[in-house]
Design an enzyme around this catalytic site. Structure first.
Site, short mmCIF file in Angstrom:
data_model
loop_
_atom_site.label_atom_id
_atom_site.label_comp_id
_atom_site.label_asym_id
_atom_site.label_seq_id
_atom_site.Cartn_x
_atom_site.Cartn_y
_atom_site.Cartn_z
N GLU A 66 -13.51 8.57 -1.27
CA GLU A 66 -13.40 8.89 -2.69
C GLU A 66 -13.88 7.74 -3.56
O GLU A 66 -13.86 6.58 -3.16
CB GLU A 66 -11.95 9.26 -3.02
N CYS A 68 -14.68 2.70 -9.40
CA CYS A 68 -13.89 2.23 -8.27
C CYS A 68 -14.44 2.90 -7.02
O CYS A 68 -14.50 4.12 -6.95
CB CYS A 68 -12.43 2.63 -8.51
N CYS A 110 -8.29 2.85 6.15
CA CYS A 110 -8.09 1.41 6.08
C CYS A 110 -7.19 1.00 7.24
O CYS A 110 -6.25 1.72 7.58
CB CYS A 110 -7.44 1.01 4.75
N CYS A 127 -0.76 -1.34 4.67
CA CYS A 127 0.22 -1.69 3.62
C CYS A 127 1.08 -0.45 3.35
O CYS A 127 0.54 0.63 3.09
CB CYS A 127 -0.49 -2.15 2.36
N CYS A 152 0.64 1.99 0.22
CA CYS A 152 -0.70 2.48 -0.10
C CYS A 152 -1.01 3.74 0.70
O CYS A 152 -0.81 3.77 1.92
CB CYS A 152 -1.72 1.39 0.23
N SER A 179 -11.88 -6.74 -3.95
CA SER A 179 -10.43 -6.89 -3.80
C SER A 179 -10.07 -6.97 -2.31
O SER A 179 -10.53 -6.17 -1.51
CB SER A 179 -9.74 -5.68 -4.44
N HIS A 209 1.06 -9.22 -4.18
CA HIS A 209 2.23 -8.33 -4.17
C HIS A 209 3.57 -8.99 -3.87
O HIS A 209 4.62 -8.37 -4.06
CB HIS A 209 2.02 -7.13 -3.23
N ASN A 258 2.06 3.15 -8.13
CA ASN A 258 1.75 4.57 -8.19
C ASN A 258 2.39 5.18 -6.94
O ASN A 258 1.90 4.95 -5.83
CB ASN A 258 0.23 4.73 -8.18
N CYS A 295 -4.87 4.88 -4.82
CA CYS A 295 -5.68 4.61 -3.65
C CYS A 295 -5.43 5.60 -2.50
O CYS A 295 -4.35 5.65 -1.93
CB CYS A 295 -5.35 3.21 -3.19
N1 SAH Z 1 -7.96 -3.27 0.57
C1 SAH Z 1 -8.24 -3.91 -0.67
C2 SAH Z 1 -8.82 -3.01 -1.74
C3 SAH Z 1 -8.30 -1.61 -1.91
S1 SAH Z 1 -6.77 -1.32 -2.72
C4 SAH Z 1 -6.98 -4.58 -1.18
O1 SAH Z 1 -5.92 -4.32 -0.67
O2 SAH Z 1 -7.08 -5.41 -2.08
C5 SAH Z 1 -6.90 -1.86 -4.37
C6 SAH Z 1 -5.59 -2.32 -4.96
O3 SAH Z 1 -4.68 -1.21 -5.15
C7 SAH Z 1 -4.87 -3.31 -4.05
O4 SAH Z 1 -4.34 -4.36 -4.82
C8 SAH Z 1 -3.74 -2.45 -3.48
O5 SAH Z 1 -2.69 -3.22 -3.02
C9 SAH Z 1 -3.40 -1.58 -4.67
N2 SAH Z 1 -2.64 -0.37 -4.35
C10 SAH Z 1 -2.71 0.39 -3.24
N3 SAH Z 1 -1.84 1.41 -3.30
C11 SAH Z 1 -1.19 1.30 -4.47
C12 SAH Z 1 -0.16 2.06 -5.11
N4 SAH Z 1 0.37 3.14 -4.54
N5 SAH Z 1 0.25 1.65 -6.34
C13 SAH Z 1 -0.29 0.57 -6.92
N6 SAH Z 1 -1.26 -0.19 -6.36
C14 SAH Z 1 -1.69 0.17 -5.16
#
Ligand code: SAH
Length: 368
Positions: A109, A122, A129, A133, A136, A218, A243, A317, A360
């Site tokens: 996406e 974006c 991935c 995390c 996410c 990122s 984080h 989110n 994401c």
């Molecule tokens: N893998 C990379 C880039 C993709 S995610 C990274 O982790 O940096 C982009 C950003 O969105 C990252 O900071 C990630 O931690 C954040 N993110 C992912 N899921 C999220 C969620 N549910 N709410 C808020 N931020 C989120």
């Protein structure tokens, strides 16, 4: 042998490689590819012009190429890489999310966000991935595969075309910013992401001619790849998904922290700031009662004080099935105040696209 900093992942058995595409190749490689099928080398530049400058993907639009050669050139250099499965819009259509289907059925996406003064896209660097995390959506499903350079670049070429042709309300516009914050960990697909940045920023017609300063990469903090990225000499912005300021919590929120600790990741970030001349963006998703306490804000402030950093607070989110949610407004405000008391610049990210599963990986997750 993978180069230092490259993480390799096994491709699913029997997976077909994405078709080779002009955007995978350097200008010299494009000329070779064209001559290999018996065409004149200058056709490579014509095709680059059609692809990057005009975004004219259909052979019948290439009126400067003899009709007899068009299909052959298209097959060799401009195969169809991905098709739109659907677009979903919100914010009065100023935010548009696209779900793409790749040649092997993989889903990725991208999101286009139009603001009064800029347009940000974006994009995804991997399908899925492997970083796991827990907050996410992409992390929950694991890694499908790396995207090819052209699969990364094409998301943006399509965004540029859509904006130019006025598909996003507000009249024709240009793309100003690109963030690698869609699916995937860009530094785990290092070579292809670096090549994609070159295609995006090489002057027209070799590339899209966008500014490196408008690109943000990122990362979860893959230390060797961060140091290698600092050596590329880019002026892109680096964002570090921190984080948590303490290893104990970060080990659970960003599991790769068990390998590379907060202090090591931040040192690599300062190295990048030095080499690029850009402030590093520290990403911090505020999760209610998990990482939003005043003492953590204070610890973060101490780590970032007098450094070339800017904190981007992201209200969490919530993803389906998770108990976690965004911080209370008063805790968010307190977090901001404590960081500011250390003189650390901080902004709270706007939360566009929540109603279209803009977090994401959420849209692709609903298709599984
Ligand atoms: N893998 C990379 C880039 C993709 S995610 C990274 O982790 O940096 C982009 C950003 O969105 C990252 O900071 C990630 O931690 C954040 N993110 C992912 N899921 C999220 C969620 N549910 N709410 C808020 N931020 C989120």
């Amino acid at each position: 042998m993978p180069a230092p900093g490259e993480l390799t992942f096994a491709a699913p058995r029997g997976a077909k490689k994405p078709p080779r595409h002009l955007a995978d190749l350097t200008p010299a490689e494009r000329r070779e590819a064209v001559t290999a099928i018996g065409e004149k080398p200058f056709r490579a530049k014509q095709l680059s012009q059609h692809y990057f400058v005009r975004q004219a993907h259909r052979p019948e639009e290439w009126t400067d190429v003899p009709a007899a050669s068009r299909e052959r050139l298209a097959e060799a250099l401009l195969p169809e890489l991905m098709t739109v499965m659907r677009h979903v819009s919100c914010d009065d259509d100023a935010t548009r999310k696209t779900l793409w289907r790749l040649h092997d059925g993989t889903l990725v996406e991208s999101v286009l966000m139009r603001y009064p003064d800029r347009v940000t896209m974006c994009i995804s660097s991997q399908a899925g991935c492997g970083m796991n995390c827990p907050f996410c959506a992409t992390g929950q499903a694991g890694l499908d595969r790396n995207l090819s350079t052209a699969e990364i670049v094409h998301q943006i070429v399509e965004g540029v075309r859509a904006l130019r042709e006025g598909e996003v309300p507000g009249g024709p516009a240009r793309l100003s910013n690109i963030v690698f914050m869609g699916m995937g960990e860009p530094l785990a697909n290092y070579r292809r992401v670096v090549d994609a940045i070159r295609r995006l920023t090489d002057p027209e017609p070799d590339g899209l001619g966008l500014s490196q300063r408008g690109i943000t990469v990122s990362t979860v903090g893959l230390l060797p790849a961060m140091l290698r990225f600092a050596d590329e000499g880019f002026k892109c912005r680096l964002a570090v998904s921190l984080h948590a300021p303490d290893d104990e919590l970060r080990d659970t929120l960003v599991p790769v922290n068990t390998r590379w600790k907060v202090s090591e990741v931040l040192d690599a970030a300062w190295e990048y700031a030095r080499s690029s001349g850009r402030r590093v963006s520290i990403e911090y998703a505020l999760i209610r009662d998990i990482n939003d306490q005043a003492w953590r804000a204070d610890l973060l402030g101490r780590l970032l004080k007098n450094k070339r950093a800017h904190v981007n607070l992201i209200p969490l989110n919530p993803t389906p099935g998770s108990q976690w949610t965004a911080s209370r407004p008063e805790d968010e405000q307190q977090f901001v105040r404590v960081l500011e008391s250390h003189g650390v610049p901080v902004t709270v990210r706007d939360t566009r696209g929540q109603e279209i599963d803009g977090a994401c990986g959420q849209l692709a997750a609903t298709e599984r």
